[in-house]
Design a protein around this motif. Structure first.
Motif, PDB file in Angstrom:
ATOM      1  N   GLY A 160       0.895  -1.065  -0.149  1.00  0.00           N
ATOM      2  CA  GLY A 160      -0.113  -0.163  -0.005  1.00  0.00           C
ATOM      3  C   GLY A 160       0.967   1.389  -0.116  1.00  0.00           C
ATOM      4  N   THR A 169      -4.892  -7.285   8.422  1.00  0.00           N
ATOM      5  CA  THR A 169      -3.771  -6.765   7.556  1.00  0.00           C
ATOM      6  C   THR A 169      -4.223  -5.756   6.250  1.00  0.00           C
ATOM      7  N   GLY A 170      -4.014  -4.827   6.300  1.00  0.00           N
ATOM      8  CA  GLY A 170      -4.211  -3.703   5.307  1.00  0.00           C
ATOM      9  C   GLY A 170      -3.160  -3.901   4.369  1.00  0.00           C
ATOM     10  N   GLU A 171      -1.913  -3.849   4.631  1.00  0.00           N
ATOM     11  CA  GLU A 171      -0.943  -3.718   3.482  1.00  0.00           C
ATOM     12  C   GLU A 171       0.302  -4.467   3.636  1.00  0.00           C
ATOM     13  N   HIS A 172       0.362  -5.187   4.867  1.00  0.00           N
ATOM     14  CA  HIS A 172       1.579  -5.860   5.291  1.00  0.00           C
ATOM     15  C   HIS A 172       1.821  -7.343   4.736  1.00  0.00           C
ATOM     16  N   GLY A 173       0.562  -7.849   4.599  1.00  0.00           N
ATOM     17  CA  GLY A 173       0.338  -9.340   4.207  1.00  0.00           C
ATOM     18  C   GLY A 173       0.229 -10.139   5.506  1.00  0.00           C
TER      19      GLY A 173
END
Lengths: 470, 470
Positions: free
Chosen positions: B150, B414-418
């Protein structure tokens, strides 16, 4: 075939009023908007909610009965033709807008909602749902999602996929899952949301969707540019983008389409032009004015014989409506209309249009071309007669060459219509054996009994195909 | 374990200079940017092209040797930690920008290219690659794609997924496939492109990518709003969006983060504020001016104690750099920094920040929160010491509660880290058993021998876990 026991169980799930296996009832759902495909389902069923759908799917999975989920059947790839029989599943009871969330800019809907209702509901709140497939007045959002429908605003705003952020899905084993959320960012595992978008009902049944909305653009302007030279029109398209202007809409019509549209719509379109571009830009007034001025200059520099701005919103709407009528207008001219959607990188539009015309000439066919030039998504449309088997053979050969050319130019066999049954034989041309094998592996992993819309996407012989004419 | 025969075959494929199984060589790749995870690989390999990768994969598939593809290892979910041993596969020879296509607005790159190089190459042509993960100066695009990275511009421009339009992939069976194309529209079968984005190297190895570019915005403005009340800052976020303004960036920092950042960057940030919002808008000058004026009014109406526009691009860049430095700044304070990315719908930001603070208090932990408020993507960051096992247990409990709260509010773990190894135990909280089962079925269908980055996404015990401290 559905035996008596299964029949009774299905009726028990949905109630007798929502199950129909009469000949008349089945005939209605034996075909969709795609010419040349017809096949009788064994029954038509209209569940009221996801729980009923889950029960139906479990039963069908047990007895290996095909399920064909169907919205309005406006697809053009025979995607909802029950080529292997089984049950056609309707969403007429799942047709509600569940919520518009103005804080998170989302709308949550059931699959049976008509696309235009979503556009209108968003607009009433000052919001915008951009995807606008040609059939949006009658298509359902469930169908749009399953086919990843495109439209006239794809160039600037993308396609259905770009707006689907959460789904409720009934899997082929009957499990009900939820993917995504009202979230711009979510990386918790594989992107099942986008895997299901465009999966043509072959992986499960979508029973609810949350769509992203965006603020409504402040204003919109429409211009029409006429050309005596196809390639000049195509060059204009590339030049606009290369000048870093992304119009909302950049539509192309060739002369035969133009003639048909004018004969149909009678709004005074200049039928002596070799090609026209219908160009729209939306956004803040200043930006739109500046962009439209630049676009007009570019059109003129490419020798457009005329460039005119629509004088009013009514005139603009008439132009848009005329463009949207292209398929209907062409369909009047001959008994069978075969509309394709070979798509190329936009830099290859001129080469592709030229190739289509050469192929039409080679096979002595009447192919008119229109489409979304800005995103390279062309609709070569063949006017033919499916009773003329010799001509239909030439049509098939011509389209095979058109698809091969599109792929040679870095394009694809279908930009927005889907594969369905119609394009299944050509899928390997685009993806290669290994690509198709990977997709089949995914299909089998989720639907080992192949009950979900079988015969679609992956080529196999149809159980029955009845050539029909209008 | 790699036996002598396989070792010789691997060396034969890549050449002796590109194979390293020395202890020192392996140690370097035994961990990534994620604290608390370390595990030795059996070898490190650096192939020169897709053909070599295909050969390596075929060999590993035959001998069931894990492969961990790795860019710069900047991920924060232990996604590139070789928890089950095997081979760490590096992309140092696949680090070229292959093409910028100004007509189709695309850039084609190899996976080892640094993200910032892509941004810069696009900018040199007046074009814009929006995704800007925090680590963009050192992260590779391959890593970004595998984690669906992201960044600070996600609110307006979306994430990596929204820009990947074509991939070359080596599948676990060694087949090389190409997905998508330089096409805005392509519905030829399942959307493998987006299935692979965010798949964390568990489905295959991405060896080439074509990314969409957009025209560079004309201008950009930056403002900083200070609050004595966390919730007022959160309300401002919702109100800006509800006013139909979508800023490029809408970042939130709480007081402890602010203090750490100021101590680190020393640019005169007001450390007595309870919260700050860093807001940017880009686009045509008139639009930016109008939007920023409206945003300033909204900030003031929500009792911001100060709202100031950056006076120059240098000042704006200093603010952005300070924000980007948040993790480094916090990491200086304690031996172990655990940065999470629980994400909620943006309407729930205030509730989420409040819940995080209550949970921190309950478990007597120091948790600082900053993040992308505009898209609900928060980074609660725990300052701790992994040698203090009792405290670490409390940290684990606190984060479990934070994830549960995020899900309760309609969010995600998790929004963008995986997911990686780090968040695997929590995946089922978000997706349910049926959702995880569907994902596992897909994984198994493409990678039946589980050689591709095993142990990631789906929870299982690590082969070895060595707690390390800085």
């Amino acid at each position: 075939m559905i035996n008596q026991e299964v029949r009774q169980k299905l009726i028990h799930i949905v109630g007798p009023g929502n199950f129909d296996d009469s000949k008349a009832g089945r005939l209605v759902y034996s075909y969709d908007a795609t010419p040349q495909f017809q096949s009788m389902p064994d029954a038509v069923i209209a569940p009221k909610n996801s729980e009923e759908i889950s029960k139906i799917v479990k039963l069908c999975n047990e007895y290996k009965i095909p399920i064909v989920p169907r919205g309005s059947g406006t697809n053009l790839c025979a995607g909802t033709c029950p080529t292997e029989g089984g049950i056609v599943l309707l969403f007429k009871h799942l047709n509600r807008i569940l919520e518009i969330d103005e804080e998170n800019l989302t709308i949550t809907v059931q699959p049976g909602v008509i696309t235009l209702e979503i556009t209108n509901a968003a607009e009433a709140k000052g919001l915008f749902y951009p995807p606008d497939p040609g059939s949006m007045k009658i298509s359902t959002i469930g169908g749009n999602i399953n086919e990843n429908a495109g439209g006239l605003r794809g160039l600037k705003y993308g396609v259905t996929r770009d707006y689907v952020i959460a789904l409720e899905i009934v899997l082929p084993n009957g499990d009900i899952i939820r993917t995504g959320g009202k979230l711009a960012k979510d990386v918790a595992g594989y992107d099942l949301t986008r895997l299901f978008v465009g999966s043509e009902g072959t992986l499960g049944i979508i029973t609810e969707a949350t769509l992203k909305l965006i603020p409504m653009p402040e204003t919109k302007k429409t211009i029409l540019a006429l050309y005596q030279d196809l390639e000049a029109a195509a060059r204009t398209v590339s030049k606009i983008i290369a000048n870093k202007i992304i119009p909302t809409t950049l539509e192309f019509l060739d002369q035969p389409t133009l003639e048909a549209v004018e004969a149909f719509a009678q709004i005074g379109l200049p039928t002596d032009a070799k090609a026209i571009l219908l160009i729209e830009q939306d956004g803040p007034l200043d930006v739109v004015t500046k962009d439209i001025d630049s676009i007009i200059k570019i059109c003129k520099s490419e020798n457009a014989v005329s460039v005119e701005a629509a004088k009013s919103e009514e005139e603009a709407e008439a132009l848009r409506t005329a463009r949207r009528a292209a398929l209907s207008a062409l369909a009047r001219l001959k008994p069978t209309t075969i509309l394709e959607d070979a798509t190329v990188p936009r830099s290859e539009i001129a080469r592709m249009v030229k190739a289509i015309n050469e192929i039409a000439e080679k096979y002595k066919l009447r192919i008119c071309t229109f489409g979304h030039a800005g995103d390279g998504n062309l609709h070569p449309t063949c006017l033919t007669d499916s009773r003329d088997h010799e001509e239909i053979e030439r049509v098939e050969k011509a389209f095979e060459e058109i698809f091969a050319k599109a792929i040679e130019l870095g394009g694809t066999i279908t930009g927005e219509h889907g594969v369905g049954v119609m394009k299944a034989p050509y899928l390997e041309m685009k993806l290669g054996h290994a690509g198709v094998a990977a997709m089949k592996a995914i299909k089998t992993s989720l639907d080992p009994n192949n009950i979900m819309n079988p015969g679609k996407i992956f080529a196999k012989d149809s159980r029955k195909r009845v050539v029909v004419t209008k």
